[in-house]
Design a protein around this motif. Structure first.
Motif, PDB file in Angstrom:
ATOM      1  N   GLY A   1       0.780  -1.244   0.000  1.00  0.00           N
ATOM      2  CA  GLY A   1       0.000   0.000   0.000  1.00  0.00           C
ATOM      3  C   GLY A   1       0.805   1.284   0.000  1.00  0.00           C
ATOM      4  N   SER A   2       2.128   1.191  -0.210  1.00  0.00           N
ATOM      5  CA  SER A   2       2.941   2.407  -0.231  1.00  0.00           C
ATOM      6  C   SER A   2       2.834   3.140  -1.563  1.00  0.00           C
ATOM      7  N   GLY A   3       2.268   2.461  -2.561  1.00  0.00           N
ATOM      8  CA  GLY A   3       2.115   3.087  -3.871  1.00  0.00           C
ATOM      9  C   GLY A   3       3.188   2.712  -4.878  1.00  0.00           C
ATOM     10  N   LYS A   4       3.796   1.542  -4.726  1.00  0.00           N
ATOM     11  CA  LYS A   4       4.867   1.125  -5.647  1.00  0.00           C
ATOM     12  C   LYS A   4       4.375   1.045  -7.090  1.00  0.00           C
ATOM     13  N   THR A   5       3.240   0.392  -7.285  1.00  0.00           N
ATOM     14  CA  THR A   5       2.787   0.186  -8.661  1.00  0.00           C
ATOM     15  C   THR A   5       2.405   1.523  -9.303  1.00  0.00           C
ATOM     16  N   SER A   6       1.723   2.385  -8.551  1.00  0.00           N
ATOM     17  CA  SER A   6       1.371   3.711  -9.081  1.00  0.00           C
ATOM     18  C   SER A   6       2.635   4.509  -9.411  1.00  0.00           C
ATOM     19  N   LEU A   7       3.643   4.374  -8.547  1.00  0.00           N
ATOM     20  CA  LEU A   7       4.911   5.064  -8.788  1.00  0.00           C
ATOM     21  C   LEU A   7       5.564   4.557 -10.072  1.00  0.00           C
ATOM     22  N   LEU A   8       5.506   3.247 -10.288  1.00  0.00           N
ATOM     23  CA  LEU A   8       6.090   2.681 -11.509  1.00  0.00           C
ATOM     24  C   LEU A   8       5.295   3.125 -12.736  1.00  0.00           C
ATOM     25  N   VAL A   9       3.967   3.127 -12.627  1.00  0.00           N
ATOM     26  CA  VAL A   9       3.140   3.543 -13.770  1.00  0.00           C
ATOM     27  C   VAL A   9       3.506   4.974 -14.174  1.00  0.00           C
ATOM     28  N   ARG A  10       3.633   5.860 -13.170  1.00  0.00           N
ATOM     29  CA  ARG A  10       3.986   7.255 -13.458  1.00  0.00           C
ATOM     30  C   ARG A  10       5.390   7.333 -14.076  1.00  0.00           C
TER      31      ARG A  10
ATOM     32  N   SER B   1       5.259   5.485   2.394  1.00  0.00           N
ATOM     33  CA  SER B   1       4.292   6.560   2.170  1.00  0.00           C
ATOM     34  C   SER B   1       4.012   7.299   3.463  1.00  0.00           C
ATOM     35  N   VAL B   2       3.559   8.531   3.316  1.00  0.00           N
ATOM     36  CA  VAL B   2       3.348   9.381   4.493  1.00  0.00           C
ATOM     37  C   VAL B   2       2.116   8.947   5.288  1.00  0.00           C
ATOM     38  N   THR B   3       1.394   7.955   4.789  1.00  0.00           N
ATOM     39  CA  THR B   3       0.273   7.409   5.556  1.00  0.00           C
ATOM     40  C   THR B   3       0.752   6.326   6.525  1.00  0.00           C
TER      41      THR B   3
ATOM     42  N   ALA C   1      19.503  -2.069   3.719  1.00  0.00           N
ATOM     43  CA  ALA C   1      19.797  -2.740   2.444  1.00  0.00           C
ATOM     44  C   ALA C   1      19.558  -1.835   1.240  1.00  0.00           C
ATOM     45  N   ALA C   2      18.833  -0.749   1.448  1.00  0.00           N
ATOM     46  CA  ALA C   2      18.446   0.110   0.315  1.00  0.00           C
ATOM     47  C   ALA C   2      19.476   1.210   0.068  1.00  0.00           C
ATOM     48  N   ASP C   3      19.464   1.729  -1.153  1.00  0.00           N
ATOM     49  CA  ASP C   3      20.335   2.852  -1.511  1.00  0.00           C
ATOM     50  C   ASP C   3      19.549   4.154  -1.648  1.00  0.00           C
ATOM     51  N   LEU C   4      18.238   4.017  -1.862  1.00  0.00           N
ATOM     52  CA  LEU C   4      17.407   5.215  -2.034  1.00  0.00           C
ATOM     53  C   LEU C   4      16.092   5.003  -1.297  1.00  0.00           C
ATOM     54  N   LEU C   5      15.660   6.031  -0.567  1.00  0.00           N
ATOM     55  CA  LEU C   5      14.341   6.045   0.074  1.00  0.00           C
ATOM     56  C   LEU C   5      13.466   7.053  -0.664  1.00  0.00           C
ATOM     57  N   LEU C   6      12.333   6.586  -1.151  1.00  0.00           N
ATOM     58  CA  LEU C   6      11.336   7.487  -1.717  1.00  0.00           C
ATOM     59  C   LEU C   6      10.203   7.618  -0.705  1.00  0.00           C
ATOM     60  N   VAL C   7      10.030   8.821  -0.163  1.00  0.00           N
ATOM     61  CA  VAL C   7       8.877   9.075   0.711  1.00  0.00           C
ATOM     62  C   VAL C   7       7.745   9.521  -0.209  1.00  0.00           C
ATOM     63  N   ASN C   8       6.768   8.631  -0.372  1.00  0.00           N
ATOM     64  CA  ASN C   8       5.727   8.821  -1.398  1.00  0.00           C
ATOM     65  C   ASN C   8       4.450   9.398  -0.787  1.00  0.00           C
ATOM     66  N   LYS C   9       3.574   9.843  -1.665  1.00  0.00           N
ATOM     67  CA  LYS C   9       2.267  10.430  -1.296  1.00  0.00           C
ATOM     68  C   LYS C   9       2.462  11.754  -0.560  1.00  0.00           C
ATOM     69  N   SER C  10       3.460  12.530  -0.982  1.00  0.00           N
ATOM     70  CA  SER C  10       3.730  13.817  -0.314  1.00  0.00           C
ATOM     71  C   SER C  10       2.537  14.751  -0.434  1.00  0.00           C
ATOM     72  N   ASP C  11       1.663  14.529  -1.418  1.00  0.00           N
ATOM     73  CA  ASP C  11       0.471  15.382  -1.566  1.00  0.00           C
ATOM     74  C   ASP C  11      -0.458  15.240  -0.359  1.00  0.00           C
ATOM     75  N   LEU C  12      -0.294  14.145   0.398  1.00  0.00           N
ATOM     76  CA  LEU C  12      -1.165  13.926   1.563  1.00  0.00           C
ATOM     77  C   LEU C  12      -0.584  14.524   2.852  1.00  0.00           C
ATOM     78  N   LEU C  13       0.627  15.085   2.791  1.00  0.00           N
ATOM     79  CA  LEU C  13       1.285  15.584   4.006  1.00  0.00           C
ATOM     80  C   LEU C  13       0.420  16.566   4.807  1.00  0.00           C
ATOM     81  N   PRO C  14      -0.323  17.479   4.129  1.00  0.00           N
ATOM     82  CA  PRO C  14      -1.145  18.413   4.925  1.00  0.00           C
ATOM     83  C   PRO C  14      -2.276  17.715   5.677  1.00  0.00           C
ATOM     84  N   HIS C  15      -2.587  16.480   5.303  1.00  0.00           N
ATOM     85  CA  HIS C  15      -3.762  15.817   5.867  1.00  0.00           C
ATOM     86  C   HIS C  15      -3.424  14.726   6.874  1.00  0.00           C
ATOM     87  N   VAL C  16      -2.143  14.445   7.070  1.00  0.00           N
ATOM     88  CA  VAL C  16      -1.769  13.352   7.971  1.00  0.00           C
ATOM     89  C   VAL C  16      -0.775  13.844   9.010  1.00  0.00           C
TER      90      VAL C  16
END
Ligand code: MG
Length: 307
Positions: free
Chosen positions: A121-130, A221-223, A238-253
């Motif tokens: 539910g972090s939005g991986k597939t949506s991120l890949l589609v974009r 994701s920020v949720t 283990a990761a080299d990059l962190l993507l904090v996703n759904k930043s558009d929701l930051l004002p609401h969470v």
């Protein structure tokens, strides 16, 4: 990981590709084996333990047994935890052989592979589609989709016009390099392209499994809770990059972004971080720049190695 959590117990899944079913079965045997051994060995409390540092087990008090009398049973007397570690080591070393072969194959095709890991539910597939929509004119892109069940995500990816192979892991909680090797056989990779691997949504089990990728990218994701880097440090390490996703929701969470980034860097000081929204596109240009820079670095390293 899987040999600890026992997630790979054998369970024939109807409708699964034969290869996947066979791999699931093989994987499951490890889990079953170790669970059985683990319980039995602890039940013994046997004094004949060897090859570990639980010194008190080397002494026994007058049960009549001779420590040196039965070398053929040493294997069966190894402490359960030691056996567990050995099973993990065997699984991972077998995995690493496949990962090396995958990496060699990808290098031969000058493909740049990224392994996306996250909670569900972090939005991986949506991120890949974009990402695919924005980069497919510049790169040939192919995708391997890992999920327990269904081919829903692969269908979403194919709708963008790029090839995708779905791997269903059944009871398994992560992709392994053997599964990816089979998926690579089913994909036609264009030289110089990008390969995105979307792992099963799980912040624990995929961490130690090298798939042959250039980098693991963790999506949070920020949720979710900003303390996840502290709770699941292995994956962030283990990761080299962190993507904090759904930043558009930051004002609401109630998500403390700076605390999240600080936690992540504390766990892995060399982790790079970007704040993005796959929905609005915020921050995605920086992600694409990261991909292009890293793909270029890898290509240069491969060219140097080939000279
Ligand atoms: Mg997905």
């Amino acid at each position: 990981m899987c040999s600890v959590c026992g997630c790979g117990l054998p369970d024939a899944e109807p409708g699964k590709p034969a290869g996947a079913a066979a791999r699931q079965h093989e994987h499951g045997n490890h889990g079953h084996h170790h669970q059985h051994e683990h319980g039995r060995d602890h039940g013994h409390d046997d004094p004949h333990d060897h090859g570990h540092d639980h010194g008190h087990h080397h002494y026994h008090d007058g049960d009549g047994a001779d420590e040196n009398a039965a070398p053929s049973t040493v294997e069966g007397h190894v402490h359960g935890e030691e056996r567990l570690l050995r099973v993990e080591r065997d699984i991972l070393s077998k995995n690493n052989e496949f990962a090396r072969a995958n990496r060699t194959k990808l290098a031969g095709l000058r493909n740049f592979a990224l392994n996306f890991v996250s909670s569900p539910g972090s939005g991986k597939t949506s991120l890949l589609v974009r990402t695919i929509g924005d980069l497919k004119e510049r790169f040939a892109i192919a995708v391997i989709e890992g999920d327990q069940q269904t081919s829903r995500d692969a269908e979403r990816i194919r709708a963008t016009g790029v090839p995708a192979v779905q791997v269903n892991t059944g009871k398994g909680c992560h992709l392994d390099a053997h599964m990816v090797a089979h998926a690579l056989d089913d994909l036609t990779l264009a030289p110089g392209g990008l390969l995105f691997i979307e792992n099963v949504g799980n912040l624990i089990c995929p961490a130690p499994f090298d798939l042959g990728e250039a980098h693991k990218i963790i999506v949070l994701s920020v949720t979710e809770g900003e303390d996840k880097p502290l709770k699941y440090p292995d994956m962030f390490a283990a990761a080299d990059l962190l993507l904090v996703n759904k930043s558009d929701l930051l004002p609401h969470v109630e998500f403390d972004l700076s605390a999240c980034l600080a936690h992540a860097i504390r766990v892995n000081p060399r982790l790079q971080t970007l704040v993005v929204s796959a929905r609005t596109g915020e921050g995605m240009a920086a992600f694409y720049a990261w991909i292009e820079a890293r793909a270029g670095l890898l290509a240069a390293a491969q060219a140097a190695a080939a000279r």
